[in-house]
Design a protein around this motif. Structure first.
Motif, short mmCIF file in Angstrom:
data_model
loop_
_atom_site.label_atom_id
_atom_site.label_comp_id
_atom_site.label_asym_id
_atom_site.label_seq_id
_atom_site.Cartn_x
_atom_site.Cartn_y
_atom_site.Cartn_z
N PHE A 141 1.85 20.93 41.95
CA PHE A 141 1.85 19.79 40.99
C PHE A 141 1.52 19.97 39.80
N SER A 142 2.21 19.42 38.92
CA SER A 142 1.65 19.57 37.59
C SER A 142 2.01 18.16 36.49
N ASP A 143 1.11 17.42 36.23
CA ASP A 143 1.02 16.30 35.72
C ASP A 143 0.40 16.36 34.22
N PRO A 144 0.77 17.13 33.37
CA PRO A 144 0.12 17.43 31.93
C PRO A 144 0.33 16.12 31.00
N PRO A 145 -0.67 16.06 30.20
CA PRO A 145 -0.40 15.09 29.09
C PRO A 145 0.81 15.06 28.29
N TYR A 146 1.47 13.89 28.19
CA TYR A 146 2.74 13.91 27.86
C TYR A 146 2.81 14.31 26.41
N ALA A 147 4.17 14.83 26.04
CA ALA A 147 4.51 14.97 24.42
C ALA A 147 3.50 16.21 23.94
N LYS A 148 3.13 17.09 24.69
CA LYS A 148 2.36 18.19 24.13
C LYS A 148 3.14 19.63 24.46
N ASN A 149 4.16 19.53 25.06
CA ASN A 149 5.07 20.56 25.48
C ASN A 149 4.30 21.33 26.81
N PHE A 150 3.32 20.74 27.25
CA PHE A 150 2.47 21.43 28.54
C PHE A 150 3.58 21.60 29.65
#
Length: 185
Positions: A119-128
């Protein structure tokens, strides 16, 4: 925020007092796990990786449903995740890492760990999201037929590495999309 079903059903997870995280809502999480239940038998899931774990809700839900072990990565909330693990009584099945996700993924790779679910739920709009999918592919962290689930901002386009295929994409409102990728064997 709570565990929906399984061994820890109904457990309310502690959430951070600040706004460093944007936890996946119970409605979205329930939908996500309904989809996953049609793809995977959680009793056969050996290992789960929860990146940008926040409260640890996705990894803990997987354990509650029968997954055997979970690894959590978060730069800011590792202590909170550890507390939620203790509250769920899953201490013997979990490892928590605090730090930069790229460095930790490389460390995990050197330990030859591979996962059934990531699962990956990175901060949005940071290209993570793109950086995560690229690194998971490069380091071959996903088992054959394993699933990578990435939650990201609506409209964010992910380029697929050659060894992954998109098998499902679901939108939640105008802000959130969840994509399911499978490793090609």
């Amino acid at each position: 925020m709570r565990i929906i079903t399984g061994r820890a059903k109904g457990l309310k997870l502690k959430t951070p007092a600040n706004f460093l995280t944007r936890p996946t809502s119970d409605r979205v999480k329930e939908s996500l796990f309904n989809i996953l239940s049609g793809m995977k038998d959680f009793s056969e899931v050996e290992s789960v990786l929860d990146i940008f774990a926040g409260t640890g809700a996705l990894g803990l839900e997987s354990l509650s449903r029968g997954a055997k072990s979970a690894v959590f990565i978060d730069n800011a909330t590792a202590d909170l995740i550890s507390e939620n693990i203790r509250r769920a009584k899953f201490e013997n099945f979990c490892r928590v890492f605090r730090g930069d996700f790229q460095k930790i993924l490389r460390k995990i790779s050197r330990q030859a760990l591979k996962f059934d679910l990531i699962f990956s739920d990175p901060p949005y709009a940071k290209n993570f999201s793109q950086a995560t999918i690229n690194l998971i592919s490069e380091l071959e962290l996903l088992k054959n037929d394993g699933l990578l689930i990435i939650e990201h901002g609506a409209g964010e386009i992910l380029e697929l590495p050659q060894n992954l295929t998109l098998i499902r994409k679901t939108s939640y409102g105008h802000t959130t999309e969840i994509e399911f990728f499978q490793k090609l064997t």
